[in-house]
Enzyme design. Sequence first.
Site: not given
Ligand code: RNT
Ligand code: ZN
Length: 413
Positions: A180, A221, A223, A254, A257, A281, A289, A291, A321
């Site tokens: 990523w 990955e 985004k 993810d 994302h 993820h 995003d 998290d 994640d």
């Molecule tokens: C970032 C991505 C990625 C990170 C990690 C730490 O938006 O989701 O996967 O969160 O690599």
């Molecule tokens: Zn991620």
Amino acid sequence: MNRYEEAKAIYKEIGADTDKALETLKNIRISIHCWQGDDVRGFDSDNSLSGGIQTTGNYPGKARSPEELMQDIDKALSLIPGRHKLNLHACYAVFENNSSADRDKLEPKHFQKWADFAKERGLGLDFNPTFFSHPKASGMTLASTDESTRKFWVEHGKACLKISEYFASKLNQPCVMNIWIPDGLKDIPADRLSPRLRFKQSLDEILSTSYDKEKVRVCLESKVFGIGMESYTVGSAEFCLNYANQAGIIPLMDNGHYHPTELVSDKISSMLTFFDKIALHITRGVRWDSDHVVLFDDETREIAKEIVFANALDRVIIALDYFDASINRIAAWVIGMRNVQKALLSALLQPVEKLKALQQSGDFTALMALTEEMKTFPLGDVWEHFCEINNAPKSDWFSEVQKYERDVLKLRG
Ligand code: RNT
Ligand code: ZN
């Protein structure tokens, strides 16, 4: 009759086999992200977190060294049933005796401590090159216009392939390596194409090194945007999907994302139509995003349901994640992992064929009625039994975290 036996009888009535579900769940390995333990800091430098991602909060007790992080991971894993994988980032390299190496020069030896740690515990390892929190990541990385910067990051990607291969060999199981990059722009670009062409070229260069595809499963990955990169993201969904398809690597979604109304649960079946394997993820985005810690919420359950109902547990690679620095970090891991497992269990306890038949025959009333009734079935009793037979605490695990906070975390400066 004990509570499990009663629950088993209730589920049996709708055609679900609890014993079988527990056996299946026991074998699902989830990749737990090391970076929840120290707010995505890593050990390879003092650079602050960059790349358009952010941890918020200042809860005491974050891990400050590999030893502390390992100790915390051990604590978390002792409260999570089943055997899993540990997901590392390249910035978690362990340098000994004052040695160091820049990201382009990382070698398996810098991760030997982690490999030993995993081996002793029967854990698998997954890996991620770290294309952020580094002076050379202040602009773009693999899409950089500066050729020496771009090459530096290509070398980093190659080095990470070697390290992933080392993990797989040492642990006798495939290592998932996820790429990523944060590359993007704050404001409206004049040229959206050139950075994407450079990103493609860089990925081609990284993947041109010979590596054992049985051992290393490379993912890409996508985004939609990052903080400070609101207008343009080089590795967008379309870019990554097309690249993965063309290069024969694994697309990674993810669920933080995408635009907030887009659901990854709905995307899984489309991806499985065209890819042998896909990766996830699992996170929780709140408005963006962000998290947040994964909850036992509708979308997590729907994601689990899609995987289970598509009979794709061996095709969907599941990783977590998120990074919450505002609550106890051990608890954050445990809550998220256990919730994903509960979501999988709730899917495994549904009469898939019966539900599909109702859709097939157009009986949407019966489908809704059964689906809604199942929501209040005694899932918790089956889950507690699962914890018990897999030597993990039941719902009282939190007292262990409180004790650990008192005895270990509070003593950290
Ligand atoms: C970032 C991505 C990625 C990170 C990690 C730490 O938006 O989701 O996967 O969160 O690599
Ligand atoms: Zn991620």
